[in-house]
Design an enzyme around this catalytic site. Structure first.
Site, PDB file in Angstrom:
ATOM      1  N   SER A 161       0.737  -1.449   0.051  1.00  9.42           N
ATOM      2  CA  SER A 161       0.160   0.104   0.079  1.00  9.42           C
ATOM      3  C   SER A 161       0.831   1.219   0.028  1.00  9.42           C
ATOM      4  O   SER A 161       2.201   1.211   0.394  1.00  9.42           O
ATOM      5  CB  SER A 161      -0.744   0.073   0.577  1.00  9.42           C
ATOM      6  OG  SER A 161      -0.267   0.237   2.310  1.00  9.42           O
ATOM      7  N   ASP A 179      -1.905  -1.926  -3.694  1.00  3.11           N
ATOM      8  CA  ASP A 179      -2.746  -1.463  -2.690  1.00  3.11           C
ATOM      9  C   ASP A 179      -3.396  -0.446  -2.467  1.00  3.11           C
ATOM     10  O   ASP A 179      -2.838   0.791  -2.611  1.00  3.11           O
ATOM     11  CB  ASP A 179      -2.471  -2.984  -1.710  1.00  3.11           C
ATOM     12  CG  ASP A 179      -4.294  -3.327  -0.598  1.00  3.11           C
ATOM     13  OD1 ASP A 179      -4.675  -2.811  -2.209  1.00  3.11           O
ATOM     14  OD2 ASP A 179      -4.388  -2.973   0.357  1.00  3.11           O
ATOM     15  N   GLY A 195     -10.527  -6.469   2.080  1.00  3.74           N
ATOM     16  CA  GLY A 195     -11.814  -6.757   2.900  1.00  3.74           C
ATOM     17  C   GLY A 195     -12.075  -8.310   3.179  1.00  3.74           C
ATOM     18  O   GLY A 195     -13.553  -7.995   4.141  1.00  3.74           O
ATOM     19  N   ALA A 196     -11.631  -9.381   2.685  1.00  4.29           N
ATOM     20  CA  ALA A 196     -11.310 -10.261   3.395  1.00  4.29           C
ATOM     21  C   ALA A 196     -11.415 -10.583   4.681  1.00  4.29           C
ATOM     22  O   ALA A 196     -11.281 -12.578   4.491  1.00  4.29           O
ATOM     23  CB  ALA A 196     -10.949 -10.992   1.841  1.00  4.29           C
ATOM     24  N   ASN A 240      -8.658  -9.986  -0.814  1.00  2.00           N
ATOM     25  CA  ASN A 240      -7.362  -9.400   0.350  1.00  2.00           C
ATOM     26  C   ASN A 240      -7.501  -9.721   0.905  1.00  2.00           C
ATOM     27  O   ASN A 240      -9.104  -9.694   1.965  1.00  2.00           O
ATOM     28  CB  ASN A 240      -7.436  -8.259  -0.739  1.00  2.00           C
ATOM     29  CG  ASN A 240      -7.381  -7.295  -2.179  1.00  2.00           C
ATOM     30  OD1 ASN A 240      -6.713  -7.888  -2.430  1.00  2.00           O
ATOM     31  ND2 ASN A 240      -6.962  -6.026  -2.053  1.00  2.00           N
ATOM     32  N   ILE A 241      -6.556  -9.943   2.146  1.00  2.00           N
ATOM     33  CA  ILE A 241      -6.685  -9.754   3.397  1.00  2.00           C
ATOM     34  C   ILE A 241      -5.492  -8.960   3.787  1.00  2.00           C
ATOM     35  O   ILE A 241      -4.212  -9.425   3.361  1.00  2.00           O
ATOM     36  CB  ILE A 241      -6.790 -11.571   4.174  1.00  2.00           C
ATOM     37  CG1 ILE A 241      -7.754 -11.825   3.576  1.00  2.00           C
ATOM     38  CG2 ILE A 241      -6.099 -11.731   5.144  1.00  2.00           C
ATOM     39  CD1 ILE A 241      -7.408 -13.679   3.297  1.00  2.00           C
ATOM     40  N   ASP A 242      -5.467  -8.384   5.198  1.00  2.00           N
ATOM     41  CA  ASP A 242      -4.923  -7.508   5.874  1.00  2.00           C
ATOM     42  C   ASP A 242      -5.023  -7.676   7.109  1.00  2.00           C
ATOM     43  O   ASP A 242      -3.835  -8.297   8.321  1.00  2.00           O
ATOM     44  CB  ASP A 242      -4.785  -5.899   5.379  1.00  2.00           C
ATOM     45  CG  ASP A 242      -4.042  -4.995   5.990  1.00  2.00           C
ATOM     46  OD1 ASP A 242      -2.581  -5.417   7.000  1.00  2.00           O
ATOM     47  OD2 ASP A 242      -3.174  -3.868   5.471  1.00  2.00           O
TER      48      ASP A 242
HETATM   49  P1  13P Z   1      -8.622  -6.346   5.609  1.00  6.12           P
HETATM   50  O1  13P Z   1      -8.036  -5.122   5.638  1.00  6.12           O
HETATM   51  O2  13P Z   1     -10.378  -6.181   6.300  1.00  6.12           O
HETATM   52  O3  13P Z   1      -8.411  -7.468   5.640  1.00  6.12           O
HETATM   53  O4  13P Z   1      -8.970  -5.905   3.792  1.00  6.12           O
HETATM   54  C1  13P Z   1      -7.893  -6.144   3.098  1.00  6.12           C
HETATM   55  C2  13P Z   1      -8.273  -5.415   1.884  1.00  6.12           C
HETATM   56  O5  13P Z   1      -9.155  -4.943   1.851  1.00  6.12           O
HETATM   57  C3  13P Z   1      -6.216  -4.271   1.190  1.00  6.12           C
HETATM   58  O6  13P Z   1      -6.687  -3.829  -0.056  1.00  6.12           O
HETATM   59  O1  G3H Z   2      -6.718  -1.550   2.197  1.00  2.06           O
HETATM   60  C1  G3H Z   2      -6.196  -1.077   3.237  1.00  2.06           C
HETATM   61  C2  G3H Z   2      -5.293  -1.666   3.568  1.00  2.06           C
HETATM   62  O2  G3H Z   2      -5.441  -2.792   4.859  1.00  2.06           O
HETATM   63  C3  G3H Z   2      -3.656  -1.479   3.913  1.00  2.06           C
HETATM   64  O3  G3H Z   2      -3.768  -1.008   4.884  1.00  2.06           O
HETATM   65  O4  G3H Z   2      -2.990   1.685   4.163  1.00  2.06           O
HETATM   66  O5  G3H Z   2      -3.127   1.333   5.993  1.00  2.06           O
HETATM   67  O6  G3H Z   2      -0.956   0.539   4.527  1.00  2.06           O
HETATM   68  P1  G3H Z   2      -2.422   1.148   5.080  1.00  2.06           P
HETATM   69 ZN    ZN Z   3      -8.852  -2.532  -0.197  1.00  2.00          ZN
END
Ligand code: 13P
Ligand code: G3H
Ligand code: ZN
Length: 321
Positions: free
Chosen positions: A50, A82, A221-222, A264-266
């Protein structure tokens, strides 16, 4: 092995009917956890960077870390920007060798979003990269009540199937992130936790009927926000709210079968890392060697990624298809 192009990963995922895990990377431990899990489970993977990750870790550090990941593993790895928010950022990442970029113009009116997306597509396609666009806003289910499946009002924030077709045609974008009640973070739903999967099916079908084939959709947002991770964070001194909520993994599985090719998983990675660090420091208050708590944190993220790619996304075992 060099980076594998996003186009190749998408084509194989569509063929194999699995979803690519697109995991966010901000530091070495997260990267190692993702790569080790995918290497052991033989899963192709997308690493996402990101704008915030670039300013936290520095683009050069991230580039070198990813070079190390590629050198230390044998699985196909693609690198993706991202939520790129400007043409300039997308251009920089294409020039840096990213295999794909996302231009997120979802907050803009349709025509402005499409024009920005097309500008990025034109540049990226001339420089061997592909583009993910976004249509609809990821503000969560509670903000679009009454739009549930079938009633595709054009005033809402969910992605409208016919608009998705128009957007893809106008821009030539290679994949599309959809808004179907999904949102970012650890507090995704106020009431019942679910995605509008009927809408997802309608979007996929509309693209197919328009002659755009098995068009790859992207689910942002998964994260499922596992209760045990939140509990551990709070048990060991954290203060997360009682209203945490994620996407049920059963919904993600359906989304994968319907046609979300990139997931997408963060947040779940962040939760796993934080839970493990809090536990280690609580168990050993005198500890001050970062390796002693970052090591277990890396291990917990690794097990989480293993679970996702094996049981939810089903990309495990597909690295060498
Ligand atoms: P989450 O942080 O909800 O897993 O979403 C990640 C995301 O969509 C990154 O683009
Ligand atoms: O969807 C966003 C990602 O989770 C990245 O988050 O902008 O805090 O790095 P960030
Ligand atoms: Zn996202």
């Amino acid at each position: 092995m060099p980076l594998t192009h996003t186009t190749e990963l998408f084509a194989k995922a569509l063929e194999g009917k699995y979803a690519l895990g697109a995991f966010n990377v901000n530091n070495m431990e997260l990267l190692q956890a993702i790569i080790e899990a995918c290497e052991e489970e033989k899963a192709p993977v997308m690493l996402q960077i990101s704008k915030g990750a670039r300013s936290y870790a520095h683009p050069v550090y991230l580039k070198k870390l990813i070079e190390a990941a590629v050198e230390c593993s044998s699985i196909p790895i693609a690198v993706h920007l991202d939520h790129g928010d400007t043409f300039e950022l997308c251009r920089q990442c294409v020039d840096d060798g990213f295999t794909s970029v996302m231009i997120d113009g979802s907050h803009l009116p349709f025509e402005e979003n499409a024009a920005l997306c097309k500008q990025v597509v034109d540049y990226a396609h001339r420089h061997n990269a592909v583009v993910e666009g976004e249509l609809g806003q990821l503000v969560g289910a509670q903000f679009d009540e009454g739009e549930e499946g079938g009633e595709y009002s054009e005033g809402g924030v969910y992605t409208h199937p016919e608009e998705a077709v128009e957007f893809v045609r106008k821009t030539g974008v290679d994949s599309l992130a959809v808004a179907i009640g999904n949102s970012h973070g650890a507090y995704k739903f106020k009431g019942e936790q679910h995605l509008d999967l009927e809408r997802l099916k309608a979007i996929k079908a509309a693209l197919k009927d328009a002659g755009l084939g098995d068009y790859p959709l992207v689910l942002h947002g998964a994260s499922s926000v596992p209760a045990e991770l939140v509990q551990d964070i709070n048990r060991y001194g954290g203060g997360m709210g009682t209203d945490t909520a994620g996407v049920p993994e059963a919904d993600i599985e359906i989304a994968r079968r319907v046609g979300c090719t990139k997931v997408n998983i963060d947040t779940d990675l962040r939760l796993a890392m934080t839970a493990a660090i809090r536990k280690e420091l609580d168990d050993n208050p005198a500890q001050f060697d970062p390796r002693k708590y970052l090591g277990p944190a890396r291990a917990r993220v690794k097990e989480l990624v293993r679970h996702k790619i094996t049981n939810v996304l089903c990309s495990a075992g597909h690295a060498f298809d």
